[in-house]
Scaffold this motif. Structure first.
Motif, short mmCIF file in Angstrom:
data_model
loop_
_atom_site.label_atom_id
_atom_site.label_comp_id
_atom_site.label_asym_id
_atom_site.label_seq_id
_atom_site.Cartn_x
_atom_site.Cartn_y
_atom_site.Cartn_z
N VAL A 145 -42.66 -7.23 59.52
CA VAL A 145 -41.17 -7.54 59.52
C VAL A 145 -40.51 -8.78 58.80
CG1 VAL A 145 -39.18 -7.51 61.01
CG2 VAL A 145 -41.22 -6.20 61.79
N MET A 146 -40.03 -8.59 57.80
CA MET A 146 -39.39 -9.79 57.17
C MET A 146 -37.67 -10.14 57.68
SD MET A 146 -41.97 -10.61 55.17
CE MET A 146 -41.33 -11.18 53.49
N CYS A 147 -37.48 -10.71 58.14
CA CYS A 147 -36.28 -11.18 58.62
C CYS A 147 -35.52 -12.46 57.85
CB CYS A 147 -36.52 -11.61 60.04
SG CYS A 147 -37.02 -10.66 61.35
N ASP A 148 -34.53 -11.88 57.12
CA ASP A 148 -33.89 -12.74 56.20
C ASP A 148 -34.73 -13.61 55.31
OD1 ASP A 148 -31.12 -12.20 57.44
OD2 ASP A 148 -32.21 -12.77 59.20
N THR A 149 -35.68 -12.57 54.55
CA THR A 149 -36.62 -13.27 53.80
C THR A 149 -37.10 -12.48 52.73
OG1 THR A 149 -38.80 -14.67 53.72
CG2 THR A 149 -38.57 -13.02 55.37
N HIS A 150 -37.62 -12.89 51.62
CA HIS A 150 -38.24 -12.13 50.56
C HIS A 150 -39.71 -12.66 50.42
CE1 HIS A 150 -37.03 -15.60 48.31
NE2 HIS A 150 -37.40 -15.33 47.24
N GLY A 151 -40.05 -13.77 51.20
CA GLY A 151 -41.53 -14.16 51.12
C GLY A 151 -41.92 -14.85 49.85
N GLY A 152 -40.73 -15.31 49.03
CA GLY A 152 -40.92 -15.94 47.73
C GLY A 152 -41.33 -14.85 46.49
N LEU A 153 -41.32 -13.68 46.66
CA LEU A 153 -41.41 -12.76 45.61
C LEU A 153 -40.50 -13.36 44.41
CD1 LEU A 153 -42.26 -10.02 44.54
CD2 LEU A 153 -40.11 -8.86 45.28
N ALA A 154 -41.49 -13.21 43.35
CA ALA A 154 -40.76 -13.81 42.06
C ALA A 154 -40.61 -12.79 41.00
CB ALA A 154 -41.68 -14.90 41.70
N CYS A 155 -39.61 -12.64 40.45
CA CYS A 155 -39.21 -11.40 39.13
C CYS A 155 -38.09 -11.96 38.82
CB CYS A 155 -39.42 -10.31 39.88
SG CYS A 155 -38.33 -9.96 41.02
N GLU A 187 -35.54 -9.86 38.39
CA GLU A 187 -34.28 -9.38 39.11
C GLU A 187 -33.92 -10.23 40.21
OE1 GLU A 187 -34.71 -4.81 39.87
OE2 GLU A 187 -36.69 -5.80 39.41
N ILE A 188 -34.82 -11.03 40.71
CA ILE A 188 -34.51 -11.87 42.05
C ILE A 188 -33.92 -13.30 41.26
CG2 ILE A 188 -35.57 -13.84 43.34
CD1 ILE A 188 -37.24 -11.06 44.79
N ASN A 189 -34.41 -13.60 40.02
CA ASN A 189 -33.76 -14.85 39.63
C ASN A 189 -32.55 -14.48 39.27
OD1 ASN A 189 -36.24 -16.13 39.65
ND2 ASN A 189 -36.87 -15.82 37.49
N ALA A 190 -32.30 -13.46 38.70
CA ALA A 190 -30.87 -13.02 38.44
C ALA A 190 -29.68 -13.11 39.67
CB ALA A 190 -30.62 -11.85 37.83
N ALA A 191 -30.42 -12.44 40.80
CA ALA A 191 -29.32 -12.47 42.17
C ALA A 191 -29.28 -13.77 42.49
CB ALA A 191 -30.36 -11.53 43.11
N TRP A 192 -30.16 -14.59 42.75
CA TRP A 192 -29.95 -16.18 42.99
C TRP A 192 -28.89 -16.73 42.01
CZ3 TRP A 192 -31.23 -18.04 47.34
CH2 TRP A 192 -32.22 -17.85 48.01
N GLY A 193 -29.10 -16.39 40.73
CA GLY A 193 -28.08 -16.97 39.74
C GLY A 193 -26.51 -16.46 40.18
N PRO A 230 -29.65 -14.67 49.79
CA PRO A 230 -28.71 -13.63 49.62
C PRO A 230 -29.31 -12.35 49.94
CG PRO A 230 -28.60 -15.20 47.64
CD PRO A 230 -29.87 -15.48 48.44
N PRO A 231 -28.58 -11.41 50.47
CA PRO A 231 -29.07 -10.30 50.83
C PRO A 231 -29.53 -9.33 49.69
CG PRO A 231 -27.11 -10.51 52.02
CD PRO A 231 -27.15 -11.74 51.20
N SER A 232 -28.82 -9.47 48.50
CA SER A 232 -29.41 -8.79 47.43
C SER A 232 -30.80 -9.05 47.04
CB SER A 232 -28.42 -9.10 46.27
OG SER A 232 -28.20 -10.64 45.83
N VAL A 233 -31.18 -10.23 47.10
CA VAL A 233 -32.45 -10.72 47.05
C VAL A 233 -33.69 -9.98 47.93
CG1 VAL A 233 -33.99 -12.69 47.16
CG2 VAL A 233 -32.09 -13.20 46.13
N ILE A 234 -33.26 -9.84 49.15
CA ILE A 234 -34.11 -9.14 50.14
C ILE A 234 -34.15 -7.64 49.72
CG2 ILE A 234 -34.40 -8.78 52.43
CD1 ILE A 234 -32.89 -11.34 53.07
N GLU A 235 -33.00 -7.07 49.31
CA GLU A 235 -33.14 -5.70 49.08
C GLU A 235 -33.68 -5.46 47.71
OE1 GLU A 235 -28.97 -4.79 48.67
OE2 GLU A 235 -28.79 -4.28 50.74
#
Length: 262
Positions: A117-127, A129-135, A216-221
């Motif tokens: 169960v990942m609560c409000d976390t993406h565990g450091g996944l690097a890609c 798409e995530i960089n763009a969402a963070w930006g 951001p929720p977009s990162v977790i999605e």
């Protein structure tokens, strides 16, 4: 006080509820603003049915990190803790920073993870798409009132001030850290790739606070989209700490996930 030996240090932990030999185990891994006390609303809810293990990551709460290994040792520490507690297989419930620990553990020792169960976390996944969402999130940074802990959030401070105060008091039991130090901890804990998380075969649930200003929720999605068969539960009127701010909703989501996945 109970401590588990973990290489060059000892990890403080508490085991509540049923015995691991008699019941399934849940391991709760706290975030950077917490420690073993953070789960005070989950342990009483689950302890009659599960062995509930809470702990302090090295360098947090009552666990020391004199060698300065930080996040690089988190997954190994968790394995040492489970071995010490006699827990062969467990459901891992991870909050924020704890997601780095639990995801790394699940990738290295999947046979020991019943559910993740990942609560409000993406565990450091690097890609990318995530960089763009963070930006995109950083282009419109949310403002927080002075003195509001980001992981508690403005809504908790306004609507549940006693709860926000308790969150800050629990965090104050940890050594003080600058943001750069937290970032270094997370980088050391690892950065899995989409190919890595695509190998996860256990049931995976992501719980997302819709008002999260930390991750951001977009990162977790995006993370969830890379994990085969994963589920996402969005919680309205909640920030980065759904388990703390909306405990009843979080516990109900967990109950449903556990029931659905045996």
């Amino acid at each position: 006080m109970p401590y588990a030996p973990a290489g060059d240090t000892q990890i403080y932990y508490e085991l509540r509820g049923r015995k691991p030999a008699d019941a399934p185990a849940i391991v709760f891994a706290h975030g950077a603003g917490g420690n073993h006390l953070s789960w005070w609303q989950q342990v009483p809810h689950f302890r009659d049915r599960f062995a509930c293990l809470t702990f302090d990551h090295r360098g947090f709460g009552l666990s020391r990190d004199d060698a300065g290994r930080g996040g690089a040792a988190f997954a190994d520490d968790l394995r040492a803790l489970l071995d010490h507690a006699g827990i062969e297989r467990a459901t891992l419930v991870a909050q924020s920073l704890g997601g780095w620990t639990c995801l790394a553990f699940a990738l290295r020792w999947p046979e020991r993870v019943q559910r993740l169960v990942m609560c409000d976390t993406h565990g450091g996944l690097a890609c990318d798409e995530i960089n763009a969402a963070w930006g995109a999130a950083l282009r419109t940074p949310p403002g927080l009132p002075p003195g509001v802990h980001p992981a508690a959030g403005a809504r908790m401070a306004a609507e549940q001030p006693a709860l926000a105060f308790l969150y800050a008091e629990i965090d104050a039991l940890n050594p003080p850290r600058e943001r750069a130090e937290i970032t270094a901890l997370l980088r050391a804990a690892g950065a899995p790739t989409p190919d890595d998380v695509a190998r996860l075969a256990m049931p995976v649930l992501c719980i997302v606070g819709e008002e999260d200003v930390v991750i951001p929720p977009s990162v977790i999605e995006i993370f969830a989209a890379y994990v085969p068969g994963s589920r996402v539960a969005r919680v309205a009127h909640a920030g980065h700490s759904v388990y703390f701010e909306r405990a009843a909703a979080c516990n109900a989501i967990l109950d449903g996930f556990f029931a659905d996945t045996g």
